[in-house]
Enzyme design. Structure first.
Site, short mmCIF file in Angstrom:
data_model
loop_
_atom_site.label_atom_id
_atom_site.label_comp_id
_atom_site.label_asym_id
_atom_site.label_seq_id
_atom_site.Cartn_x
_atom_site.Cartn_y
_atom_site.Cartn_z
CG LEU A 43 36.48 -5.79 10.50
CD1 LEU A 43 35.05 -5.27 10.51
CD2 LEU A 43 37.46 -4.63 10.55
CG ASP A 44 40.45 -6.07 16.28
OD1 ASP A 44 39.47 -5.58 16.88
OD2 ASP A 44 41.42 -5.40 15.92
CB SER A 45 36.49 -9.45 19.09
OG SER A 45 37.49 -9.15 20.03
CG ASP A 46 38.53 -5.22 21.24
OD1 ASP A 46 37.53 -5.78 21.75
OD2 ASP A 46 39.67 -5.30 21.72
#
Length: 191
Positions: free
Chosen positions: A40-43
């Site tokens: 999951l990307d950081s955002d």
């Protein structure tokens, strides 16, 4: 075999090694020798599975297994039925065309925790919640899909992987739980 479920908080990077400006998985998970099964990307926030079993990691992460991952996306604007159908039938993102998926409206989710920091609020532009159920998981795929049909994602939460659901697991941001040892295929039926 170990299998953990984590509710990855917004702003956390999907790696255990330290980062200069962001939290990492090591800030939330203290179990040694487990690795994320997918990213999951950081955002993005929500359900992330971690395991020490390579075959299970591949089963969860690799698109060829067609394991469904469910996302709630708060998008800018009000997508019409044509935009949802476009998402469902596959979106040309330039470097690839996404697989068909399920896409539909959902009510503003009352069970969802507040995001810290909150998303930007714009009085003149409404925000709508949609659910996407995809079998891929390429880099920033859901964000790229919603932007391609004209409705950029403001907030993205993965709420389910296969038969596992973040709410039934009772996980708040930063919480993790070790799931019972099982066969690598149990609990990951297509939904």
């Amino acid at each position: 075999m170990r299998l953990l479920a984590l509710n990855k908080p917004f702003g956390t990077i999907c790696q255990f090694s330290p980062h200069e400006t962001r939290a990492s998985l090591a800030d939330w998970v203290k179990v040694p020798d487990v690795y994320p099964a997918g990213r999951l990307d950081s955002d993005s926030e929500g359900l992330l599975l971690l395991t020490d079993d390579g075959a299970l990691q591949a089963r969860i992460a690799e698109p060829r297994h067609k394991l469904v991952k469910r996302y709630w996306a708060q998008v800018e604007g009000e997508p019409d039925e044509a935009a949802l159908q476009h998402l469902a039938h596959g979106v040309d993102l330039g470097d690839y065309v996404t697989r068909p998926c399920r896409a539909g409206y959902i009510e503003s989710p009352a069970a969802l925790w507040p995001r810290n920091p909150p998303i930007r609020y714009r009085a003149a532009i409404p925000a709508t919640w949609i659910e996407l159920a995809i079998t891929e998981g390429k880099n920033r795929q859901v964000r790229r899909m919603t932007a391609a049909v004209g409705f950029p994602t403001l907030r993205l939460v993965r709420v389910g992987i296969g038969a596992l659901d973040i709410f039934s697991l009772g996980l708040l941001p930063g919480d993790s739980i070790e799931l019972p040892a099982r066969s690598p295929w149990d609990g990951f039926a297509k939904t």
